[in-house]
Motif scaffolding. Structure first.
Motif, PDB file in Angstrom:
ATOM      1  N   ILE A  74       5.757   2.577   3.767  1.00 57.69           N
ATOM      2  CA  ILE A  74       5.951   1.129   3.892  1.00 57.69           C
ATOM      3  C   ILE A  74       6.900   0.863   5.064  1.00 57.69           C
ATOM      4  O   ILE A  74       7.959   1.475   5.157  1.00 57.69           O
ATOM      5  N   GLN A  75       6.484  -0.022   5.970  1.00 57.67           N
ATOM      6  CA  GLN A  75       7.243  -0.250   7.201  1.00 57.67           C
ATOM      7  C   GLN A  75       7.543  -1.741   7.368  1.00 57.67           C
ATOM      8  O   GLN A  75       6.683  -2.590   7.099  1.00 57.67           O
ATOM      9  N   PRO A  76       8.753  -2.073   7.843  1.00 55.25           N
ATOM     10  CA  PRO A  76       9.107  -3.489   8.013  1.00 55.25           C
ATOM     11  C   PRO A  76       8.380  -4.117   9.201  1.00 55.25           C
ATOM     12  O   PRO A  76       8.219  -3.497  10.257  1.00 55.25           O
ATOM     13  N   TRP A  86       2.252  -6.371  15.700  1.00 55.27           N
ATOM     14  CA  TRP A  86       2.056  -6.984  14.388  1.00 55.27           C
ATOM     15  C   TRP A  86       0.813  -7.867  14.376  1.00 55.27           C
ATOM     16  O   TRP A  86       0.044  -7.883  13.418  1.00 55.27           O
ATOM     17  N   ARG A  95      -1.112  -5.507   4.913  1.00 56.71           N
ATOM     18  CA  ARG A  95       0.144  -6.266   4.967  1.00 56.71           C
ATOM     19  C   ARG A  95       0.549  -6.678   3.555  1.00 56.71           C
ATOM     20  O   ARG A  95      -0.304  -6.991   2.718  1.00 56.71           O
ATOM     21  N   LYS A  97       4.156  -8.401   1.107  1.00 57.23           N
ATOM     22  CA  LYS A  97       5.491  -9.016   1.066  1.00 57.23           C
ATOM     23  C   LYS A  97       6.252  -8.452  -0.115  1.00 57.23           C
ATOM     24  O   LYS A  97       5.667  -8.173  -1.177  1.00 57.23           O
ATOM     25  N   ASP A  98       7.562  -8.291   0.059  1.00 58.57           N
ATOM     26  CA  ASP A  98       8.373  -7.876  -1.073  1.00 58.57           C
ATOM     27  C   ASP A  98       8.780  -9.109  -1.881  1.00 58.57           C
ATOM     28  O   ASP A  98       8.363 -10.230  -1.572  1.00 58.57           O
ATOM     29  N   ARG A 102       9.714 -10.922   2.410  1.00 61.54           N
ATOM     30  CA  ARG A 102       9.802 -10.247   3.706  1.00 61.54           C
ATOM     31  C   ARG A 102       8.516  -9.483   3.955  1.00 61.54           C
ATOM     32  O   ARG A 102       7.940  -8.879   3.041  1.00 61.54           O
ATOM     33  N   ASP A 103       8.049  -9.474   5.196  1.00 57.67           N
ATOM     34  CA  ASP A 103       6.775  -8.858   5.561  1.00 57.67           C
ATOM     35  C   ASP A 103       6.924  -7.350   5.780  1.00 57.67           C
ATOM     36  O   ASP A 103       7.870  -6.895   6.439  1.00 57.67           O
ATOM     37  N   PHE A 104       5.955  -6.630   5.240  1.00 57.32           N
ATOM     38  CA  PHE A 104       5.869  -5.183   5.429  1.00 57.32           C
ATOM     39  C   PHE A 104       4.408  -4.810   5.663  1.00 57.32           C
ATOM     40  O   PHE A 104       3.496  -5.630   5.469  1.00 57.32           O
ATOM     41  N   CYS A 105       4.192  -3.578   6.084  1.00 55.54           N
ATOM     42  CA  CYS A 105       2.823  -3.061   6.158  1.00 55.54           C
ATOM     43  C   CYS A 105       2.811  -1.644   5.616  1.00 55.54           C
ATOM     44  O   CYS A 105       3.839  -0.966   5.544  1.00 55.54           O
TER      45      CYS A 105
END
Length: 567
Positions: A74-76, A86, A95, A97-98, A102-105
């Motif tokens: 998992i990457q920010p 992005w 993609r 979200k936590d 916040r966006d992660f992939c």
């Protein structure tokens, strides 16, 4: 391993979902099971082979100075936004979200995160060069997952990243990895070919793909029949074709009723397609584009996209052609066109008295001469190579084949270090961006590619180096205690000698055991029957060739080990 306890649920019928032989055989042999489209469970037989490929990769990376680490899946999003990928990476990126929105992939690749790691700790040229690698899962949301492990949404990859102070260091590490990859695929028993390739979404200035030659391959490769030149067809360079000199004729617009295709126009006007200009309309982030190639050639969209340095490229529909370009679909040409960038293949610029679309329905131009009648915005090599084209290196004809990409190496240079400000201070005290390379092996894809290359009507034929087990021992009569006792003794001796053996102790007919042995692809099958037992012999069948050898019981372990070295 005793087969009675082995979790390898074999199938007798080919599942309808399986399109290519590796997918069919891995399902039939009880190696994989689908969890979701493009996502698979690896069962014990598959996992044993994958671990062997992983170990080969690990040994070759370590031998070249690589250091293994593990990065998060998992990457920010912030890192990807810093490099601009992005949005560029597109819908293939998973993609999420936590709980704080916040966006992660889920990492499709790890350039951003490895660069951010190194930038925090490397400040001086004394800390370079550096080569870091990992072996873990990657995730790409393929629009159409297919072909089993060939195009999945989750897959295992080995990726190494090199960090150097200059181009010279990058060049050294690039060719180190080239050599390491050749050794990896040779040790895996694969017939492969390194080919020049496009860098794609990874970016950078140079790339080589390692292709396993197979009819089921998704990628086309072109290779010279006389020299070492080979390239992915998307990348293969082509020189301009010269045309004999001729007197220039006067341009004319002629009626071509109901002639929309190149073949129809050529037949109506009485010329060969190679004497005409084919015009294709595209839309891009740079605006509308016209791509011009000779009538018997095809546009290479990868080359075209790279020439334009655009983010997306798609065929223009009839509305765009009519409203933005002022033409009609099927009759488009470069003369008098409005609001479009014109990209001409360099061969087009050598054509004399040619033909092209007239930009209105039922009309084409004849006696068209580039420069006099139209001036392209860009002239470049934008055509697709085909069988028989001249090699760009020696001029001899090229041949084409299908290949499965199992590895790729890239010269990233400073694409990511500049974007993420990964810098070091050199010997003179000047701050410079780190020069990078990246190098990937598709581990799960390599397993599938091996099956595509090594199979017959009965099943898989594993190279010994990556076979789940080296030997299977099959007693013909499971009720004969002498056969069972000898099989068990042989199994224990082989295991003690470091040979990975399976003992088919199931209470099944011999034909069932033989069929499963061939399907799973054990390199050697040792059969113990009443006749061979009486003669103190073992029947040993080589899976790849079908050759049967009779081995004396005394000293058979060393003979079997020697046979495996040949496979």
């Amino acid at each position: 391993m005793k087969v009675s306890t082995l979790y390898a649920p074999t199938l007798r019928e080919i599942p309808s979902e399986a399109e290519i032989i590796s997918h069919q055989l891995m399902l039939k042999a009880g190696m994989i099971r689908k969890a979701a489209p493009g996502v698979y469970n690896y069962l014990p037989l598959a996992w044993r082979t994958l671990k062997k490929i992983i170990q080969i990769c690990r040994e070759e990376m370590d031998a070249k100075g690589g250091q293994e680490l593990m990065m998060p899946i998992i990457q920010p999003a912030e890192l990807w936004k810093e490099t601009g990928r992005w949005t560029v990476y597109g819908d293939e990126m998973f993609r999420l979200k936590d709980r704080h929105s916040r966006d992660f992939c889920l990492g499709p690749t790890h350039e951003e995160i490895i660069t951010s790691l190194v930038r925090a700790d490397v400040q001086s040229y004394r800390q370079l060069p550096l080569m870091l690698y990992q072996i873990q899962d990657k995730f790409r949301d393929e629009i159409r997952p297919r072909f089993g492990l060939m195009r999945g949404r989750e897959f295992i990859m080995k990726d190494l990243y090199s960090f150097d102070k200059d181009e010279e260091g990058l060049e050294i590490n690039y060719w180190k990895m080239y050599d390491a990859y050749c050794k990896i695929f040779e040790r895996c028993g694969l017939s492969y070919r390194p080919v020049e390739a496009d860098s794609g979404a990874i970016g950078g200035s140079g790339s080589i793909e390692f292709m396993v030659i197979a009819k089921s391959g998704e990628a086309g490769i072109a290779y010279c029949t006389a020299c070492d030149y080979a390239a992915n067809v998307e990348q293969a360079e082509l020189k301009a074709i010269e045309v004999p000199a001729a007197d220039v004729k006067e341009l004319a617009l002629v009626n071509t009723p109901n002639c929309r295709t190149m073949a129809e126009v050529a037949e109506f006007l009485g010329f060969e397609p190679e004497h005409a200009i084919k015009t294709l309309a595209y839309i891009t982030d740079k605006g509308p584009i016209l791509a011009l190639v000779r009538g018997d050639h095809e546009v290479n969209e990868i080359k075209l996209k790279n020439t334009l340095d655009c983010l997306f490229l798609a065929m223009a529909d009839d509305i765009v052609v009519r409203e933005q370009m002022g033409s009609e679909a099927g009759y488009i040409g470069p003369i008098g066109i409005k609001e479009a960038i014109i990209v001409a293949d360099h061969t087009v610029m050598n054509m004399v008295n040619t033909e092209c679309g007239g930009n209105k329905q039922d009309f084409h131009f004849i006696n068209v001469n580039p420069v006099r009648d139209f001036k392209p915005t860009i002239v470049a090599d934008i055509r697709q190579i085909k069988e028989g084209d001249p090699c760009p290196h020696c001029g001899n004809p090229v041949a084409t084949a299908r290949g499965i990409e199992v590895g790729q190496i890239f010269k990233l240079q400073t694409k990511y270090s500049k974007a993420l400000n990964a810098v070091f201070v050199d010997e003179t005290g000047i701050e410079k961006p780190i020069v990078m390379g990246c190098y990937g092996v598709g581990v799960s894809r390599t397993m599938a590619a091996s099956i595509e290359q090594n199979n017959d009507k009965d099943g898989i034929i594993w190279p010994a180096a990556i076979a789940p087990y080296h030997v299977v021992i099959v007693p013909v009569n499971s009720k004969d205690n002498r056969q069972i006792e000898l099989a068990e003794s042989l199994y224990n001796q082989l295991t003690a000698a470091g040979v990975e053996a399976a003992f088919d102790d199931r209470d099944e007919r011999p034909g069932v055991k033989f069929k499963d042995a061939d399907l799973i692809g054990y390199p050697l099958r040792i059969t113990i029957g009443a006749k061979t037992l009486e003669d103190n012999l073992l029947e040993c069948k080589i899976r790849r060739t079908g050759e049967v050898r009779y081995l004396k019981l005394e000293g058979c372990i060393s003979v079997i080990k020697d046979m495996l070295l040949e496979l």
